[in-house]
Design an enzyme around this catalytic site. Sequence first.
Site, short mmCIF file in Angstrom:
data_model
loop_
_atom_site.label_atom_id
_atom_site.label_comp_id
_atom_site.label_asym_id
_atom_site.label_seq_id
_atom_site.Cartn_x
_atom_site.Cartn_y
_atom_site.Cartn_z
N GLU A 159 0.82 -1.07 -0.09
CA GLU A 159 0.02 -0.12 -0.10
C GLU A 159 0.82 1.27 -0.16
O GLU A 159 0.48 2.30 -0.22
CB GLU A 159 -1.13 -0.06 1.18
CG GLU A 159 -1.87 -1.25 1.36
CD GLU A 159 -1.18 -2.49 1.80
OE1 GLU A 159 -1.93 -3.46 2.07
OE2 GLU A 159 -0.16 -2.41 2.25
N ASP A 160 2.11 0.95 0.34
CA ASP A 160 3.08 2.28 0.56
C ASP A 160 3.40 2.77 -1.02
O ASP A 160 4.10 1.98 -1.68
CB ASP A 160 4.17 2.03 1.30
CG ASP A 160 5.14 3.00 1.54
OD1 ASP A 160 4.83 3.99 2.51
OD2 ASP A 160 6.17 3.38 1.21
#
Length: 190
Positions: free
Chosen positions: A146-147
């Site tokens: 998700e980063d």
Amino acid sequence: MNDPTEALRSDPFLGPIVEEEEPVTVAAASDPFERLLVSILRQQVSMEAAAAIEGRLFDRVEPTPADIRKADPETMREAGLSTAKVEYVKALAETWADRDWSESYFADKPDETVVEELTNVRGVGPWTAKMFLLFGLGRADVFPVEDLGIRTAMKQVIGEDLSRAEMVETAARWQPYRSYASQYLWRTID
């Protein structure tokens, strides 16, 4: 193989990075609540902005569940928190205290269970929960796809634009040391 650096050194993608960089470590934070609070503060802002907000907030309010619970929302907004983030950190403090969370509370829980519990708190999504697993609890095998930094680094290191699912599939090769791999990936974009 018990040495994450040695295990990753043989990987065709990460090996050159491991050779070039200093070894990375994964360890639990001395204060898991504060670390989770910091992850909320870092949501969707640059690291520089987050550090400034964190400094101003911690000058005004101790980063403990009790002090965050009783802190004046206006004081928190003056430190740079949006109205939504004030709600999120207050929800975290309430939940942390009400559920008697601690490092030992989470110690024996599988990563998926920790993520599930944390994401039930308003303002804590999968990214924040994974940052807590990695930096709060020091879990060795977390891959925070998700980063944005991880995705940017994956594109650079792999040399092609992969979907998130393809990134997760590629990162499976780094198990059980994906937290270490993630830190090496971040170093490529620092």
